[in-house]
Design an enzyme around this catalytic site. Structure first.
Site, PDB file in Angstrom:
ATOM      1  N   HIS A 152      45.809  32.450  44.025  1.00  0.00           N
ATOM      2  CA  HIS A 152      44.550  32.315  43.391  1.00  0.00           C
ATOM      3  C   HIS A 152      43.579  31.230  44.221  1.00  0.00           C
ATOM      4  O   HIS A 152      42.354  31.253  44.025  1.00  0.00           O
ATOM      5  CB  HIS A 152      44.487  31.576  42.258  1.00  0.00           C
ATOM      6  CG  HIS A 152      45.572  32.349  41.015  1.00  0.00           C
ATOM      7  ND1 HIS A 152      45.392  33.560  40.918  1.00  0.00           N
ATOM      8  CD2 HIS A 152      46.281  31.675  40.473  1.00  0.00           C
ATOM      9  CE1 HIS A 152      46.327  33.834  40.097  1.00  0.00           C
ATOM     10  NE2 HIS A 152      47.066  32.570  39.820  1.00  0.00           N
TER      11      HIS A 152
ATOM     12  N   ASP B 295      53.424  33.701  45.558  1.00  0.00           N
ATOM     13  CA  ASP B 295      54.552  32.728  45.391  1.00  0.00           C
ATOM     14  C   ASP B 295      55.505  33.681  44.146  1.00  0.00           C
ATOM     15  O   ASP B 295      56.813  33.557  44.390  1.00  0.00           O
ATOM     16  CB  ASP B 295      54.480  31.280  44.956  1.00  0.00           C
ATOM     17  CG  ASP B 295      53.308  31.161  43.991  1.00  0.00           C
ATOM     18  OD1 ASP B 295      52.909  32.088  43.064  1.00  0.00           O
ATOM     19  OD2 ASP B 295      53.119  29.857  43.709  1.00  0.00           O
TER      20      ASP B 295
END
Length: 476
Positions: free
Chosen positions: A72, A233
């Protein structure tokens, strides 16, 4: 022996692992710290990556490398490839009002879930772009390309950077693209109309590579290793674990993440579940809390103990902490969407005002928030058969032993490792092999099982006070 490298450029640090491409055996590793804060100069990530690579013995004998990274984060570039302003990270909540505005402008939460798989919260990139448009209009006008942290690092590894241009050489993957708010995991396409809705104009976006598609060659390393597509991730961690349908990963890091691999996308209009893509060509429905391991950090600090001491204290108190409940919204919250909420203690009595009770309440409160995420996945039709407990918080003996009673299932705790970097390394080996499936090695092969009877009272007393939270005063 062919070697591959995997990178985890996380919120707090950069880790590099070098592994045998055929067996997954760890050869060496390195790490470096990142600066604190929710606004960071991307150059700090690049410097940390160079330090971590050097600490890992360099890349001169490496044949492929992939980068996993925090999702993000907003990295804005001008037409020359210079960074327009410091990156806003996933945990920067200043765009909360922008998220609400964008939701209304598209027609409500379900419209966003249908378009991108996720209802907007302050974490997602498009909301940060709207904040930039409104708060820093001159900077917004300079933006020629938008990247995510892992995209930018891959681009830098390929030899691009400030003043070099080359914006058309930016690449990313499905998992990270699916967390932007302007890419659809269902259609595998960017929604440039949604990008424009946020930023105010169109911009160059990274080309989305397939799960095992080779990117450009790295300019770092004697062999010019091939660059993999990389991953967000959580998707990289899922790839490291070799998650299959029915498996759910509960990750306790800076954030708390509950995720599962599925064969079909989700579109949860409630906003509790983000419908992301994964790193293997499937989907990764995910619920994320802002508050996880730092709840343990803060409680240990309050009690004047280290993490081992906190764990020992928590295990001295009874299940349910004699009615003491910690609602752990110490940094606001993302799931549920309460960006301005504060944490709270409920049920204080003379009998439970002990260090052991507070330690127990902290562990149970953190786990209850994650258990709500597991329930949200179930509500979307996700099968929950096996729970993997990973992340730094999973190293706590108290967390491992209390988790089954709160989560309601046995938990499997793999050997501690750098799952994001390991997943990136597994992807690099996949790219190098050119096969249809990733290599057989994964991190889940030697997991310890923790069992315990479910104690519904813990969830019940948490649910009774969960929404009784205060709002952070303006300016704090």
């Amino acid at each position: 022996m062919a070697l591959v490298a995997g990178v985890d450029s996380s919120t707090q640090s950069c880790k590099v692992v070098v592994r045998d491409a055929a067996t997954g055996a760890l050869v060496r590793s390195g790490r470096a710290s990142h600066p604190d804060g929710t606004e960071v100069a991307p150059a700090a990530w690049w410097d940390a990556l160079q330090t971590a690579i050097a600490d890992a013995g360099g890349l001169d004998d490496v044949d492929a490398i992939s980068v996993g990274g925090q999702q993000h984060g907003m990295v804005t570039l001008d037409e020359n490839g210079d960074v327009v302003r410091d990156a806003l990270l996933w945990n920067d909540t200043r765009s909360a009002a922008a998220a609400l505005d964008l939701i209304d402008e598209l027609g409500g939460p379900q419209a966003w879930a249908d378009a991108t798989g996720s209802v907007l919260v302050a974490s997602l990139t498009v909301t940060k772009l709207r904040w930039l448009r409104d708060a820093e209009p001159e900077n917004a006008k300079r933006v020629a390309a938008v990247a995510l942290p892992h995209d930018w690092l891959t681009w830098r590894l390929a030899g691009h950077g400030p003043g070099t241009g080359g914006l058309d050489q930016l690449v990313t993957d499905r998992s990270d693209a699916s967390g932007t708010g302007y890419w659809s995991p269902t259609t595998n396409d960017y929604r440039h109309d949604l990008l424009e809705l946020g930023l105010g104009h169109d911009a160059v976006l990274p080309r989305v590579l397939g799960p095992n598609e080779a990117g450009p060659r790295s300019a770092v390393g004697a062999r010019k290793p091939v660059l993999g597509p990389g991953a967000g991730d959580n998707a990289a961690a899922a790839l490291a674990l070799g998650l299959r349908p029915g498996d759910v990963a509960v990750s306790i890091g800076t954030s708390g993440v509950v995720s599962a691999v599925t064969g079909a996308p989700t579109t949860d209009g409630s906003g509790l579940v983000n419908g992301f893509a994964d790193a293997s060509g499937h989907f990764l429905p995910l619920a994320c809390t802002l508050n996880a391991s730092r709840v343990l950090d803060a409680t240990a600090r309050m009690l004047g103990v280290d993490h081992a001491g906190l764990s020992e204290l928590a295990l001295q108190a009874p299940s349910g902490a004699d009615g003491l409940v910690l609602v752990p919204y110490l940094e606001g919250e993302r799931t549920p969407n309460k960006p301005d909420a504060t944490g709270a203690l409920h049920g204080l009595r003379l009998a439970n005002t002990t260090p052991a009770h507070l330690a127990r309440a902290a562990v149970e409160g953190m786990l209850c928030a994650l258990a709500d995420g597991v329930d949200a996945l179930r509500a979307q039709g996700v099968a929950v058969e096996r729970l993997f407990l990973i992340g730094g918080g999973a190293r706590s003996e108290a967390v491992r032993r209390i988790a089954p009673s709160v989560l309601g299932l046995d938990v499997l705790v793999p050997t501690p490792g750098e799952y994001v970097a390991d997943g990136a390394a597994r992807q690099a080996a996949w790219v190098l092999s050119g096969t249809d499936e990733p290599p057989a090695w994964s991190a889940a092969g030697s997991a310890e099982v923790f069992s315990g009877a479910a104690d519904p009272r813990v969830r019940e007393q948490y649910a009774a006070v969960r929404d009784l939270t205060a709002v952070r005063p303006a300016g704090l």
